[in-house]
Design a protein around this motif. Structure first.
Motif, mmCIF file in Angstrom:
data_model
loop_
_atom_site.group_PDB
_atom_site.id
_atom_site.type_symbol
_atom_site.label_atom_id
_atom_site.label_comp_id
_atom_site.label_asym_id
_atom_site.label_seq_id
_atom_site.Cartn_x
_atom_site.Cartn_y
_atom_site.Cartn_z
ATOM 1 N N HIS A 296 -30.063 31.596 -19.921
ATOM 2 C CA HIS A 296 -29.713 31.100 -18.593
ATOM 3 C C HIS A 296 -30.006 29.605 -18.530
ATOM 4 C CE1 HIS A 296 -28.998 35.091 -16.870
ATOM 5 N NE2 HIS A 296 -29.942 35.474 -17.714
ATOM 6 N N PRO A 297 -29.078 28.826 -17.979
ATOM 7 C CA PRO A 297 -29.218 27.368 -18.037
ATOM 8 C C PRO A 297 -30.130 26.823 -16.953
ATOM 9 C CG PRO A 297 -27.177 27.939 -16.943
ATOM 10 C CD PRO A 297 -27.790 29.237 -17.390
ATOM 11 N N CYS A 298 -30.671 25.654 -17.237
ATOM 12 C CA CYS A 298 -31.359 24.887 -16.204
ATOM 13 C C CYS A 298 -30.316 24.410 -15.198
ATOM 14 C CB CYS A 298 -32.080 23.698 -16.833
ATOM 15 S SG CYS A 298 -32.874 22.607 -15.634
ATOM 16 N N LYS A 299 -30.578 24.639 -13.926
ATOM 17 C CA LYS A 299 -29.598 24.282 -12.896
ATOM 18 C C LYS A 299 -29.495 22.771 -12.694
ATOM 19 C CE LYS A 299 -29.803 28.686 -10.438
ATOM 20 N NZ LYS A 299 -30.477 29.386 -11.534
ATOM 21 N N LYS A 300 -30.397 22.022 -13.316
ATOM 22 C CA LYS A 300 -30.342 20.560 -13.211
ATOM 23 C C LYS A 300 -29.604 19.925 -14.390
ATOM 24 C CE LYS A 300 -34.609 20.110 -10.525
ATOM 25 N NZ LYS A 300 -34.797 21.549 -10.310
#
Length: 560
Positions: A296-300
């Motif tokens: 899951h990616p960093c949302k930033k």
């Protein structure tokens, strides 16, 4: 650094000139940082620099010597081919470099009598290989061709359960848009360096796709790296291509028992739920689906880029990063960047190629989970590392960093153009191993990387100086004591000229490289050369990456 202040200044780029695609590690036996760069067709290749403080670097050696270059078929690579994107790690007590040798002319190698086994090894591995050593300084063993590898920019990662993974990027098997790539991984045996099969309810399989891009129309994932931090495995990869849209993305998965068990768990649950991601091929698996996703990616994201700063920014193309934990100075990132040279007639151009920059890293969590109702501060798990961010709050690379020499705390930073001047003494031919960064080309000339785009090159009384971008884009300047003859390759075209050396003018011939022009001057010192009148002015825009294509930077050499 002084004893009274206990501070240390770090100036970017830390490796100046063509030192792209940095990968680094903490060398515990040597109590130092070790960093390797791509070297393309240069021999010796894969230079390894070491530092105990990140500010001051020295060349420890090159992993690829002349004999290794022959085994890697380097003499048969095309311009901007050769050694791409190495990863340097310690695996099972050995120093290991995973790398790709790209753009090999295998037909030329066969015609030259290279043994068929070497040619087939390069073909079956798509040029992907491992070399290993018991000491950073060598000797390095190999290459071990990785049969079945696919793509470029390999990573090598040893997990907490002892499993070792080969991870790299390839064009997507079923692309949804042009330029889409995917990051895949597979276990590898560190004794034989052969990829290992895995098994699930559907049978044996090989590669597992971990990532297909951060967003819609995300392109050209490059330089993927896996890291274990506590119970989490992080994946970091560049996206956007190694040009003006370059960026660095981070994502992670909770894997307290290992990456392999985490993959198995997601696949098993997805199989039961009927949400199993579609595999690219029958003998492969994927953990990137619409409903089931391992990383899951960093949302930033992106956590590192300069693409938002506009074309007026001097340092462009920032990305292709690698993380490092220094036991005294904390977390740091190394990445590539390209210093663009403003020119009068052609806009900004890149002559130096991609260079190595560093930045301090913090690990952070959001302080609160925002909602319409007040829920108080976020209750983060104490063992959650969070996400990497550039320390200091600037959100970009700095020209200089002032840190506490004892613990690496960032005290101050200066944002600037990373400009400097240099002198290259080319009055006599260079020799391999003669000082920093010398590397021989197949044409027999020994070159050094041009360290600055404001540079004075000292010429021999009689001889030829070459400033080389690639085989079709090279400036040759010959002096014979009475005249200067020059020729500039522009791909299939060629410009040339000849000018007399003014009689009675004290001094010697020098080349002043500045703003995309080369001024031929006669001066008594490098300092005087900057203001000396030009006897010839040559527009050398064809020596830029934008004009020539490819990935390399300018080199300076001499034939006396």
């Amino acid at each position: 650094m002084t004893a009274t202040t206990a501070t240390m200044d770090i100036t970017n780029p830390v490796l100046r000139g063509m030192y792209p695609d940095p990968s680094w590690m903490w060398d515990e036996p040597g109590e130092r940082v070790a960093l390797v760069n791509s070297s393309f067709e240069l021999v010796p290749g894969l230079p390894i620099h070491v530092s105990d403080d990140i500010a001051n670097w020295e060349l420890a050696g090159n992993a690829v010597d002349e004999a290794m270059a022959q085994r890697l078929l380097i003499p048969f690579v095309l311009d901007s081919g050769g050694l791409y994107a190495p990863t340097l790690r310690m695996i099972r007590g050995k120093y290991v470099i995973a790398c790709t040798v790209a753009r090999i002319d295998l037909d030329a190698a066969a015609a030259a009598g290279v043994d068929p086994e070497s040619i087939e090894g390069a073909r079956a591995s798509q040029g992907n290989f491992i070399i290993e050593a018991d000491a950073l300084e060598g000797p390095w063993r190999g290459p071990y061709w990785i049969e079945g590898a696919e793509g470029i920019d390999p990573d090598i990662f040893e997990d907490l359960d002892g499993s070792v993974y080969w991870t790299q990027t390839r064009p997507a098997v079923r692309p949804r848009w042009e330029g889409q790539t995917e990051v895949w991984t597979q276990r590898i045996d560190p004794e034989t360096w052969r990829l290992c099969a895995s098994h699930d309810a559907d049978g044996d399989y090989g590669k597992t796709v971990l990532w297909t891009g951060y967003g819609v129309e995300a392109v050209w994932a490059e330089g993927p790296h896996l890291y274990r931090i506590g119970d989490w495995v992080y994946l970091m990869t560049a996206e956007g291509g190694t040009s003006f849209d370059h960026s660095e993305m981070t994502m992670r998965t909770w894997a307290p028992d290992g990456l392999g068990p985490a993959i198995d768990s997601l696949q098993g649950q997805a199989h039961e739920d009927g949400t199993e991601p579609r595999a690219p091929r029958a003998n492969e698996r994927s953990v990137v689906g619409r409903y089931a996703r391992l990383f899951h990616p960093c949302k930033k994201n992106p956590f590192l880029t300069h693409r938002h700063l506009g074309l007026e920014e001097r340092v462009q193309c920032v990305g292709h990063a690698d993380l490092l934990h220094h036991p005294r100075l904390g977390w740091w990132g190394a990445c590539l960047g390209s210093r663009e040279t403003p020119t009068a007639a052609h806009g900004a151009l890149s002559f130096l190629g991609r260079e190595t920059f560093v930045a301090p890293i913090d690990w952070q969590h959001d302080p609160a989970q925002w909602s319409l109702e007040s829920n108080g501060p976020a209750q983060g798990e104490s063992d959650d590392p969070g996400w990497p961010v550039l320390a200091g709050g600037a959100g970009r690379l700095a020209q200089t960093l002032r840190i506490d020499a004892a613990d690496g705390t960032l005290l101050d930073m200066c944002i600037g153009p990373c400009e400097s001047q240099a002198v290259v003494d080319a009055r006599v031919p260079f020799a391999v191993g003669d000082g920093e960064g010398a590397a021989v080309r197949a044409d027999g000339t020994v070159y050094r990387r041009m360290p600055e785009d404001k540079c004075v090159v000292l010429c021999p009384p009689r001889g030829t100086v070459r400033i080389r971008q690639d085989g079709r884009h090279t400036l040759s300047v010959a002096t014979d004591g009475t005249s200067v003859q020059w020729a500039l390759g522009e791909g299939t075209e060629r410009r040339e000229g000849m000018v007399p050396i003014p009689e009675g003018e004290p001094g010697s011939v020098m080349l002043v490289f500045d703003k995309g022009m080369v001024r031929v001057v006669v001066a008594q010192s490098a300092e005087q050369a900057w203001t000396a009148p030009a006897v010839e002015v040559i527009d050398v825009a064809p020596l830029s990456t934008e004009w020539s294509g490819g990935f390399v930077g300018c080199l300076v050499g001499c034939d006396a």
